[in-house]
Design a protein around this motif. Structure first.
Motif, PDB file in Angstrom:
ATOM      1  N   GLY A  77       0.825  -1.217   0.000  1.00  0.00           N
ATOM      2  CA  GLY A  77       0.000   0.000   0.000  1.00  0.00           C
ATOM      3  C   GLY A  77       0.854   1.260   0.000  1.00  0.00           C
ATOM      4  O   GLY A  77       0.570   2.221  -0.713  1.00  0.00           O
ATOM      5  N   GLY A  78       1.925   1.249   0.801  1.00  0.00           N
ATOM      6  CA  GLY A  78       2.827   2.406   0.855  1.00  0.00           C
ATOM      7  C   GLY A  78       3.516   2.646  -0.470  1.00  0.00           C
ATOM      8  O   GLY A  78       3.677   3.790  -0.910  1.00  0.00           O
ATOM      9  N   LEU A  79       3.928   1.577  -1.128  1.00  0.00           N
ATOM     10  CA  LEU A  79       4.559   1.713  -2.442  1.00  0.00           C
ATOM     11  C   LEU A  79       3.579   2.289  -3.455  1.00  0.00           C
ATOM     12  O   LEU A  79       3.921   3.185  -4.235  1.00  0.00           O
ATOM     13  CB  LEU A  79       5.094   0.361  -2.924  1.00  0.00           C
ATOM     14  N   ALA A  80       2.350   1.790  -3.432  1.00  0.00           N
ATOM     15  CA  ALA A  80       1.336   2.289  -4.366  1.00  0.00           C
ATOM     16  C   ALA A  80       1.078   3.775  -4.139  1.00  0.00           C
ATOM     17  O   ALA A  80       0.988   4.557  -5.099  1.00  0.00           O
ATOM     18  CB  ALA A  80       0.043   1.491  -4.216  1.00  0.00           C
ATOM     19  N   LEU A  81       0.974   4.176  -2.885  1.00  0.00           N
ATOM     20  CA  LEU A  81       0.759   5.598  -2.588  1.00  0.00           C
ATOM     21  C   LEU A  81       1.956   6.449  -3.008  1.00  0.00           C
ATOM     22  O   LEU A  81       1.793   7.539  -3.560  1.00  0.00           O
ATOM     23  CB  LEU A  81       0.484   5.793  -1.094  1.00  0.00           C
ATOM     24  N   THR A  82       3.149   5.946  -2.746  1.00  0.00           N
ATOM     25  CA  THR A  82       4.362   6.696  -3.096  1.00  0.00           C
ATOM     26  C   THR A  82       4.476   6.881  -4.599  1.00  0.00           C
ATOM     27  O   THR A  82       4.709   7.985  -5.084  1.00  0.00           O
ATOM     28  CB  THR A  82       5.606   5.973  -2.553  1.00  0.00           C
ATOM     29  N   ILE A  83       4.318   5.803  -5.341  1.00  0.00           N
ATOM     30  CA  ILE A  83       4.424   5.903  -6.801  1.00  0.00           C
ATOM     31  C   ILE A  83       3.283   6.745  -7.362  1.00  0.00           C
ATOM     32  O   ILE A  83       3.470   7.501  -8.314  1.00  0.00           O
ATOM     33  CB  ILE A  83       4.472   4.501  -7.439  1.00  0.00           C
ATOM     34  N   GLY A  84       2.108   6.637  -6.753  1.00  0.00           N
ATOM     35  CA  GLY A  84       0.962   7.414  -7.212  1.00  0.00           C
ATOM     36  C   GLY A  84       1.142   8.910  -7.074  1.00  0.00           C
ATOM     37  O   GLY A  84       0.515   9.685  -7.791  1.00  0.00           O
ATOM     38  N   THR A  85       2.020   9.341  -6.161  1.00  0.00           N
ATOM     39  CA  THR A  85       2.239  10.777  -5.981  1.00  0.00           C
ATOM     40  C   THR A  85       3.249  11.352  -6.972  1.00  0.00           C
ATOM     41  O   THR A  85       3.408  12.562  -7.052  1.00  0.00           O
ATOM     42  CB  THR A  85       2.732  11.095  -4.549  1.00  0.00           C
ATOM     43  N   LEU A  86       3.927  10.473  -7.705  1.00  0.00           N
ATOM     44  CA  LEU A  86       4.915  10.959  -8.671  1.00  0.00           C
ATOM     45  C   LEU A  86       4.190  11.328  -9.967  1.00  0.00           C
ATOM     46  O   LEU A  86       3.673  10.475 -10.667  1.00  0.00           O
ATOM     47  CB  LEU A  86       5.974   9.883  -8.941  1.00  0.00           C
ATOM     48  N   SER A  87       4.185  12.587 -10.264  1.00  0.00           N
ATOM     49  CA  SER A  87       3.477  13.057 -11.462  1.00  0.00           C
ATOM     50  C   SER A  87       4.302  12.786 -12.722  1.00  0.00           C
ATOM     51  O   SER A  87       5.517  12.579 -12.663  1.00  0.00           O
ATOM     52  CB  SER A  87       3.206  14.557 -11.345  1.00  0.00           C
ATOM     53  N   ARG A  92       9.316  13.276 -15.959  1.00  0.00           N
ATOM     54  CA  ARG A  92       9.959  13.884 -17.134  1.00  0.00           C
ATOM     55  C   ARG A  92      11.166  14.724 -16.706  1.00  0.00           C
ATOM     56  O   ARG A  92      12.237  14.650 -17.309  1.00  0.00           O
ATOM     57  CB  ARG A  92       8.949  14.760 -17.882  1.00  0.00           C
ATOM     58  N   LYS A  93      11.014  15.502 -15.638  1.00  0.00           N
ATOM     59  CA  LYS A  93      12.126  16.341 -15.160  1.00  0.00           C
ATOM     60  C   LYS A  93      13.274  15.498 -14.624  1.00  0.00           C
ATOM     61  O   LYS A  93      14.441  15.832 -14.820  1.00  0.00           O
ATOM     62  CB  LYS A  93      11.635  17.318 -14.100  1.00  0.00           C
ATOM     63  N   VAL A  94      12.947  14.413 -13.934  1.00  0.00           N
ATOM     64  CA  VAL A  94      13.987  13.510 -13.442  1.00  0.00           C
ATOM     65  C   VAL A  94      14.753  12.932 -14.629  1.00  0.00           C
ATOM     66  O   VAL A  94      15.984  12.881 -14.621  1.00  0.00           O
ATOM     67  CB  VAL A  94      13.362  12.378 -12.577  1.00  0.00           C
ATOM     68  N   ASP A  95      14.036  12.514 -15.674  1.00  0.00           N
ATOM     69  CA  ASP A  95      14.680  11.974 -16.871  1.00  0.00           C
ATOM     70  C   ASP A  95      15.552  13.016 -17.566  1.00  0.00           C
ATOM     71  O   ASP A  95      16.673  12.717 -17.974  1.00  0.00           O
ATOM     72  CB  ASP A  95      13.632  11.446 -17.850  1.00  0.00           C
ATOM     73  N   LEU A  96      15.035  14.239 -17.689  1.00  0.00           N
ATOM     74  CA  LEU A  96      15.802  15.297 -18.361  1.00  0.00           C
ATOM     75  C   LEU A  96      17.095  15.616 -17.621  1.00  0.00           C
ATOM     76  O   LEU A  96      18.103  15.971 -18.242  1.00  0.00           O
ATOM     77  CB  LEU A  96      14.960  16.566 -18.500  1.00  0.00           C
ATOM     78  N   ASN A  97      17.084  15.498 -16.307  1.00  0.00           N
ATOM     79  CA  ASN A  97      18.267  15.782 -15.505  1.00  0.00           C
ATOM     80  C   ASN A  97      19.148  14.558 -15.297  1.00  0.00           C
ATOM     81  O   ASN A  97      20.159  14.638 -14.599  1.00  0.00           O
ATOM     82  CB  ASN A  97      17.867  16.368 -14.148  1.00  0.00           C
ATOM     83  N   GLY A  98      18.766  13.422 -15.868  1.00  0.00           N
ATOM     84  CA  GLY A  98      19.564  12.202 -15.731  1.00  0.00           C
ATOM     85  C   GLY A  98      19.666  11.712 -14.294  1.00  0.00           C
ATOM     86  O   GLY A  98      20.682  11.139 -13.902  1.00  0.00           O
ATOM     87  N   ALA A  99      18.637  11.956 -13.509  1.00  0.00           N
ATOM     88  CA  ALA A  99      18.670  11.614 -12.081  1.00  0.00           C
ATOM     89  C   ALA A  99      17.740  10.462 -11.730  1.00  0.00           C
ATOM     90  O   ALA A  99      17.165  10.421 -10.653  1.00  0.00           O
ATOM     91  CB  ALA A  99      18.310  12.848 -11.262  1.00  0.00           C
ATOM     92  N   LEU A 178      10.505  19.901  -9.009  1.00  0.00           N
ATOM     93  CA  LEU A 178       9.383  20.738  -9.419  1.00  0.00           C
ATOM     94  C   LEU A 178       9.740  22.223  -9.393  1.00  0.00           C
ATOM     95  O   LEU A 178       9.169  23.019 -10.128  1.00  0.00           O
ATOM     96  CB  LEU A 178       8.146  20.469  -8.545  1.00  0.00           C
ATOM     97  N   GLN A 179      10.716  22.603  -8.541  1.00  0.00           N
ATOM     98  CA  GLN A 179      11.165  23.989  -8.483  1.00  0.00           C
ATOM     99  C   GLN A 179      12.133  24.314  -9.625  1.00  0.00           C
ATOM    100  O   GLN A 179      12.234  25.463 -10.034  1.00  0.00           O
ATOM    101  CB  GLN A 179      11.853  24.275  -7.159  1.00  0.00           C
ATOM    102  N   SER A 180      12.818  23.293 -10.132  1.00  0.00           N
ATOM    103  CA  SER A 180      13.760  23.542 -11.227  1.00  0.00           C
ATOM    104  C   SER A 180      12.989  23.612 -12.545  1.00  0.00           C
ATOM    105  O   SER A 180      11.877  23.155 -12.663  1.00  0.00           O
ATOM    106  CB  SER A 180      14.805  22.412 -11.290  1.00  0.00           C
ATOM    107  N   LYS A 181      13.632  24.191 -13.530  1.00  0.00           N
ATOM    108  CA  LYS A 181      12.959  24.322 -14.828  1.00  0.00           C
ATOM    109  C   LYS A 181      13.329  23.240 -15.767  1.00  0.00           C
ATOM    110  O   LYS A 181      14.190  22.668 -16.006  1.00  0.00           O
ATOM    111  CB  LYS A 181      13.264  25.676 -15.431  1.00  0.00           C
TER     112      LYS A 181
END
Length: 181
Positions: A77-87, A92-99, A178-181
């Motif tokens: 349940g915790g995993l589902a909630l955690t992943i569900g909060t990732l927009s 996309r921003k994580v991918d663009l920054n290679g992180a 989310l704060q970074s562009k």
């Protein structure tokens, strides 16, 4: 690395070695605390062992196994909630920054602890069978088994509690991206 790069590494062992989380089992705060507690509890059990306490041990093991199933439910349940909060925007921003690796490491902890809890459930089931059917096991094998069982019992409990910190780190990571562009 991007999240899509992990598509061929979507199995436990591949992620386990790819993300370098193997060391968490033996070189982490959880591991150190688990080692100390497992040694102490094993010594206490061996010093106070009486065959008349077998029925109490069987009852306790039954409760522990039930608790593992409950913990697995909360973990899923915790995993589902955690992943569900990732927009999608965050991913996309994580991918663009290679992180992707830090994010994958944080999320993989749920998977790792789930596997530890599954291992514990199976292990304690076998201990239960050994006690019920009175298998004759070498004293040193029994001590090593007891020590290992106690280690993974404490590791699973402590690591489950530490998932709260994992969720806080995910929140911080989410905020930073989310704060970074």
């Amino acid at each position: 690395m991007k999240i899509g790069d992990y598509k061929d590494k979507d199995r436990f062992l591949k992620l386990f070695f790819c993300l370098g989380t193997a060391k968490d089992l033996y070189w982490s705060k959880e591991a150190l605390i688990s080692l100390v507690l497992s040694i102490l509890s094993t010594v206490i059990i061996l010093m106070n062992y009486q065959s008349s306490l077998k029925s109490d041990a069987l009852s306790l093991i039954g409760l522990v196994i039930s608790g593992f199933f409950a913990m697995l439910g909360f973990l899923i349940g915790g995993l589902a909630l955690t992943i569900g909060t990732l927009s999608d925007d965050l991913i996309r921003k994580v991918d663009l920054n290679g992180a992707a690796k830090p994010l994958m490491n944080l999320i993989f902890r749920f998977y790792l602890i789930g596997v530890v809890l599954l291992f514990n459930t199976i292990n304690f089931f076998f201990i239960f069978l050994v006690l019920i059917f009175k298998f004759n096991i070498n004293k040193y094998v029994w001590i090593a088994w007891l020590l290992g069982s106690n280690y993974f019992l404490f590791f699973g409990l402590i690591a489950s509690v530490m998932l709260m910190g994992t969720n806080i780190r995910i929140l911080i990571l989410k905020s930073l991206f989310l704060q970074s562009k």
